[in-house]
Design an enzyme around this catalytic site. Structure first.
Site, PDB file in Angstrom:
ATOM      1  N   ASP A 181       1.654  -3.901  -4.286  1.00  0.00           N
ATOM      2  CA  ASP A 181       2.071  -2.444  -4.270  1.00  0.00           C
ATOM      3  C   ASP A 181       0.981  -1.555  -4.013  1.00  0.00           C
ATOM      4  O   ASP A 181       0.117  -1.164  -4.981  1.00  0.00           O
ATOM      5  CB  ASP A 181       2.817  -2.443  -5.747  1.00  0.00           C
ATOM      6  N   GLU A 209      -0.106   8.136  -4.759  1.00  0.00           N
ATOM      7  CA  GLU A 209       1.092   7.797  -4.962  1.00  0.00           C
ATOM      8  C   GLU A 209       1.180   7.399  -6.617  1.00  0.00           C
ATOM      9  O   GLU A 209       2.077   7.680  -7.329  1.00  0.00           O
ATOM     10  CB  GLU A 209       1.589   6.859  -4.183  1.00  0.00           C
ATOM     11  N   HIS A 320       2.049  -3.925 -10.732  1.00  0.00           N
ATOM     12  CA  HIS A 320       0.951  -3.401 -11.469  1.00  0.00           C
ATOM     13  C   HIS A 320       0.065  -4.308 -12.447  1.00  0.00           C
ATOM     14  O   HIS A 320      -0.139  -3.797 -13.420  1.00  0.00           O
ATOM     15  CB  HIS A 320       1.629  -2.369 -12.230  1.00  0.00           C
TER      16      HIS A 320
END
Length: 348
Positions: A181, A209, A320
């Site tokens: 990600d 982001e 994450h």
């Protein structure tokens, strides 16, 4: 499904990008990698004041609609906010990191020095501490320094730090690494730019982001596109002990097209078009079964008078964390769908 092109190229791009360290606000190394890859490609490249890398690629035809395709360069990580007299380092998270993925993890600082995130050992925990997940604020990074002065030779306040992770293939077509990600979206977009495209397109490798989609808003305002295609990775919970709609999406079931998340309600016509396009090209496609997550769309869709926005994402377990996991087939199918969808959006 059409023959999937450039499988090795896509995997190599993903590996290279994931192994670069670039938390929010420190995306320079990703920008440098992308720029180097495009040095022999006919395209216009600029970097704006927030660190977005904005690229215009001329196509074979003029589009009816101005299209912005984007993916974010930054990953979640840490930033140094203190060094105690014994040389241990306090950290704050950059982006949404669960406390549960921190303890005992190996990290690396901007200087290159490695460290371990540590805390109280189990035998010294008392009372409720034994039942609670330790918070990052109670942990520290250990770089092996004997005191503050020694630690300061390698680490300063405000320095970023990153999860350390290998890029590995395992199981039945699975890939694991940090920063999938959204280096996955960056890899798809970079491969598109290095290809011949049917229509003029604007590509944005966005900054920041993970701390509020800050770069995407600035880029969308500057470009003022008619529509935007956001390329992402999204949380898959198809794991032991999770059933039904709580799985959100599943590895191996193709590209994820959300109808809504915590930041945006997506354009209904584009949502429908994504599934139609997938079916036409024999590509797997799924949606999210819970309203969760968010991405650059949260800012893009309400910028510059409103921009029609849709997201294509690859399902990813353990987002994450230092061990994000995807299925290779989902990545490759998303690459095809992104190109087909972009062409349709250009003339919609």
């Amino acid at each position: 499904m059409q023959n999937l092109c450039g499988v090795k190229v896509m995997i190599d791009l993903l590996r290279d990008l994931c192994l670069i360290n670039a938390v929010s606000g420190d995306e320079q190394d990703v920008r440098d990698y992308v720029t180097d890859k495009l040095k022999d490609v006919d395209c216009d490249i600029e970097t704006d004041n927030l660190g977005n890398l904005i690229i215009f690629k001329k196509g074979r035809n003029k589009p009816k609609n101005k299209l912005m395709i984007c993916a974010h360069m930054d990953e979640v990580g840490f930033i140094v906010n203190g060094i105690n007299p014994d040389g241990f380092i306090s950290l704050s998270s950059v982006g949404g990191i669960s406390d549960s993925v921190c303890f005992g993890r190996q990290i690396r600082f901007k200087s290159g020095v490695p460290g371990i995130i540590g805390g109280k050992p189990t035998h010294q925990l008392e009372g409720d501490e034994k039942e609670k997940q330790p918070k990052l604020s109670t942990l520290f990074a250990d770089i092996g320094a004997s005191n503050k002065e020694e630690a300061q030779k390698f680490v300063s306040l405000g320095d970023p730090a990153y999860f350390t992770s290998d890029f590995i293939h395992f199981g039945s077509g699975l890939i694991k690494c940090k920063a999938i990600d959204d280096r996955l979206g960056c890899a798809v977009m970079l491969d598109l730019i290095m290809s011949d495209v049917d229509y003029d397109m604007h590509f944005v490798f966005t900054a920041g982001e993970e701390i509020g989609a800050r770069g995407a808003g600035a880029a969308a305002y500057a470009l003022k596109p008619d529509s935007a295609l956001v390329l992402e990775a999204t949380t898959a919970c198809d794991i032991a002990g999770v059933d039904g709609e709580k799985q959100v999406c599943k590895l191996g079931f193709g590209t994820v097209v959300p109808f809504m998340d915590t930041g945006a309600v997506y354009d209904r016509e584009l949502y429908k078009l994504a599934f139609e396009t997938a079916a036409e090209n024999n590509l797997k496609c799924q949606t999210k079964t819970q309203i969760a997550g968010g991405n650059d769309s949260r800012i893009i869709h309400k910028t510059a008078g409103g921009i029609r926005t849709i997201c294509l994402a690859a399902p990813c377990r353990y987002l994450h964390s230092p061990s994000c996991v995807i299925k290779k087939s989902d990545l490759l199918e998303m690459r095809v769908l992104a190109e087909k969808m972009a062409y349709k959006m250009a003339v919609l």
